[in-house]
Structure formats: structure tokens, C-alpha cells
Design a protein around this motif. Sequence first.
Motif, PDB file in Angstrom:
ATOM      1  N   ASN A  18       8.617  -2.536  17.393  1.00  0.00           N
ATOM      2  CA  ASN A  18       9.595  -2.181  16.366  1.00  0.00           C
ATOM      3  C   ASN A  18       9.194  -0.962  15.537  1.00  0.00           C
ATOM      4  N   PHE A  19       7.890  -0.729  15.368  1.00  0.00           N
ATOM      5  CA  PHE A  19       7.452   0.354  14.481  1.00  0.00           C
ATOM      6  C   PHE A  19       6.545   1.367  15.160  1.00  0.00           C
ATOM      7  N   GLY A  20       6.331   1.219  16.465  1.00  0.00           N
ATOM      8  CA  GLY A  20       5.541   2.192  17.199  1.00  0.00           C
ATOM      9  C   GLY A  20       4.079   2.210  16.791  1.00  0.00           C
ATOM     10  N   SER A  21       3.457   3.376  16.934  1.00  0.00           N
ATOM     11  CA  SER A  21       2.024   3.515  16.659  1.00  0.00           C
ATOM     12  C   SER A  21       1.689   3.309  15.187  1.00  0.00           C
ATOM     13  N   GLU A  22       2.702   3.370  14.318  1.00  0.00           N
ATOM     14  CA  GLU A  22       2.465   3.152  12.891  1.00  0.00           C
ATOM     15  C   GLU A  22       1.869   1.760  12.635  1.00  0.00           C
ATOM     16  N   ALA A  23       2.189   0.827  13.526  1.00  0.00           N
ATOM     17  CA  ALA A  23       1.706  -0.544  13.349  1.00  0.00           C
ATOM     18  C   ALA A  23       0.275  -0.736  13.835  1.00  0.00           C
TER      19      ALA A  23
ATOM     20  N   PRO B 233       0.812  -1.197   0.000  1.00  0.00           N
ATOM     21  CA  PRO B 233       0.000   0.000   0.000  1.00  0.00           C
ATOM     22  C   PRO B 233       0.854   1.258   0.000  1.00  0.00           C
ATOM     23  N   GLU B 234       0.232   2.375  -0.322  1.00  0.00           N
ATOM     24  CA  GLU B 234       0.968   3.617  -0.474  1.00  0.00           C
ATOM     25  C   GLU B 234       1.665   4.039   0.818  1.00  0.00           C
ATOM     26  N   TRP B 235       1.047   3.743   1.977  1.00  0.00           N
ATOM     27  CA  TRP B 235       1.637   4.180   3.239  1.00  0.00           C
ATOM     28  C   TRP B 235       2.622   3.156   3.817  1.00  0.00           C
ATOM     29  N   LEU B 236       2.904   2.077   3.059  1.00  0.00           N
ATOM     30  CA  LEU B 236       3.898   1.093   3.483  1.00  0.00           C
ATOM     31  C   LEU B 236       4.893   0.937   2.334  1.00  0.00           C
TER      32      LEU B 236
ATOM     33  N   GLN C 166       9.923  -4.550   3.585  1.00  0.00           N
ATOM     34  CA  GLN C 166      11.000  -5.505   3.830  1.00  0.00           C
ATOM     35  C   GLN C 166      11.393  -5.534   5.304  1.00  0.00           C
ATOM     36  N   ALA C 167      11.360  -4.358   5.941  1.00  0.00           N
ATOM     37  CA  ALA C 167      11.704  -4.291   7.375  1.00  0.00           C
ATOM     38  C   ALA C 167      10.688  -5.065   8.202  1.00  0.00           C
TER      39      ALA C 167
END
Length: 435
Positions: free
Chosen positions: A240-245, A202-205, A211-212
Motif C-alpha cells: 500500500n505504501f511502497g518502499s516508504e514502509a 513522527p515528523e516523516w509520518l 490515519q491511512a
Amino acid sequence: MPKKTALFVDFDNVFLCLKAIDPSLADCFAKRPAEWLKQLESTDRRFLIRRCYMNPSSFEEYRSYFIYSAFDVIDCPPITKQGKTLADMHMTIDIVDRLMHPTHFEEFMLFSADSDFTPVLQKLREYDRQTCVVLAGMTSGAYRASADEILQLAELLEKMQGYAGNQAYMQNEQLQQYTPTPRTEYPIRPVRPASLPAPVAPEWLSEEKNQAVIQVLIEALQNASHAIPSAKVIEILRENFGSEANNWFGFGRPASFFTAVNIYEHGVIFSQAAPGYLYLADKHTPPRELATLGEWLRDPGSDPVLIQLANRICALTETPPLSPQEYRVCFQHIAELLQHQGSGLNEMSKNLRDHAKDQGIALSRQDATGMLFLLERNGVNLQYAGKQADELAAIYADAVARRCATSQWQLSHDELLLLRDWLGAPAESGQPLPA
């Protein structure tokens, strides 16, 4: 975007279950709703409805704590001489009403271990609504399997009790008023047209982030000895990715997210067997085959007949998935505690869990409490019983057999012998009484 969630709390059920485990946890739940509510809402949900169903005759002192935490408190007084309330009926009616509400609630969260809500969860799934059950005690396997997500309230409250300022809070007996903090603006996610298939990335990933994410998940799976529940997977992603996840990077459901990042191309499988598991095809045993059983059941040297029996018993009765040797260690320690006058369910469950941990046994506090509760319910005085380990194992084995009978599975003579051998009980015993 965060999920639109409707929250329903069966106060009496949760409070009494927690009190049986640890009175301090029950007190924390009843007097600090704003804090545990914030912990739950800070993940990937927003509580649009907060309802608490309470018996005012028994728990009036806690009512104001929930009112000041923006709950609608529904009084459910006893209607029988035995003190029976209609809290479960009120909850059921309110939940069904919300299915037709103009606000399309994406998730329904229930605080209750009452398995009577199993049909409610199944009806919510029929309407394509996500469900989360917050447990404070033992419940049936069918109830757990009907929910999309299971959370253990005792674990959350134990973490809260370790927060700075907790001691000062508990010493203050006066009602504390909570100052609401401004809600941060949620990041705007692009809307994906329903008619188009989900994109691979998706555009926001970005490709780099994609890959991370895959690398983090592969490393976690390689280090895990068994399939990882989806609740643990999202916890790893947040670390590992905070609130983004949050909200599975915007996809809402784990299955959609794993498909989008192409995790399956790396030999990873996502099983939707409740509550959902991620595992490596060439390393882990599929969760549906062995449920959540222990490491010993994947040992090639284990008896396949015992594996099949233990798998079914654990799935139906919530019996801890310990090996025969681990059960012997646990019952021996319980016997030693009882020889020294015992100490009650709360302290003994902590002691048993800590002893198991020292011996390298993965026994949760909830499972330790469940073992002791079942012994106490079947005539073992936890203050002083004077019973040997094999006697305790025999009582526990007969109690487990009765639980199997209530699940419409009457164990045969050979199955009873195998069950007793697994739990470390003597072979000779009378037939278990019906539940």
C-alpha cells in the motif's frame, strides 16, 4: 535507514533440504544467489557481510556462483569418515566475533534449519540484535521461536522461477557474471534523541498518512480469520505504501511502530510471541494461546481437551494444524497416490498441496512435504506402499508421538488415543517406540 545486516549461509544444509523438496529449487538457490540476495536486500536491510560455508568436496561446482555474488566462501571440508564438516562451528565463531565488531550489526541473518544454532540466536537476542532465520526445511519449534523473523526460502525461489527470462537463464549452463546496479540513496530519517519518548506521530509520518496506515491495518485485520504475523503485516504495508514502509517506516521494530501510530486505541493488540502477531482483541484468538493453529480450533463446538492437546503438539513438533476431517482427506489422497505407483517426495508434495487447495484446505507446500517426509522416514515407500488411509494415519500418529517424546513429553494412554482420533488412525496400536 536500512538495517546493517550480517548474512551467514550454511550451504550444505540449505541445498540438501531444498533438494529433498524440489531439485529445481536447490539448483535455483545454488546458481542464482545474486538474484535472491537482491530480493532480500530490497526490503529493509543492507548486507554488510556475506559469508557462505560450503563443503568443497561435494559442492565445488557452485562455489564460483557465490564468489561472483560477492560472498566470502569459507571452505569446510569433511573431517570424519562419515563426511561431517565443521561448518556450524565456523559459523558460530564468526557470528560471535561480529558481536564485538566496530560496525554495530543490527541484524544477523542465518540460512540454516539446523536447530544447533538455537543458543546462538538466544545469545544474539541477549545482545539486543535482531535475528532472521531463512528456512529451507523442517526444524524445531524452539529454533523458530528464538528468531525475530522467519522466512521460507522455497517460497522466494518459487517466485523467482516465475520471473521473465528464467527459462533462458536455466538453459545457459555457463557462469553468468552479475553486473552490480548502483544503490539508490536511502532517504534520510530524522534522528530521535534516545532520552525522549517516541512521538505519537513522527515528523516523516504525517497525520494524514498515520490515519491511512491505521485504515489499511484495520481492514486487513477485519478480513483476516486469525492473527496476522508481523512479516505479513509489513508485506501489506509495502503493498500500500511502497518502499516508504521499509524498516517499519523508520522505527526499526514493529512494537515501536505500532505504538507510534496509536494502533492500540482501535482495539488492536500486538503480541510479541515469536515471530510477532497483530490481531483484534474482540475477534481473534491470542496467538500465544493457540499458536498458529487452524480455524477449527476456534470453533466453539471443538473438543476443548483436543484443542489443548493439538495446540501443544503443533507447537512442539511442527505438525500441520489441520482439522480431523482435513487430515482424513489428506491421508485418503496420499493412499490413492500410492495405489497408482506413487511419484516421489517432490511431485507428491506438489500434488498433495494442490489437492488440499481444491478441497479448501490451507496446507502449505512445506507442511505437505513434512507430512510425506515423516511417512517416508518411518518406512512408507512413496514409490509404492499399497497402504490404506487409516494405516498411513497410524504410522504418522506414532511418528508424531515419538517426536513428542524427543521433546521430553511422553504421551499418556488417553493422550495417545486422542492423538490417533485427531489424525484419523485406528484406536488400537502398540506404544510408540522411543526416539
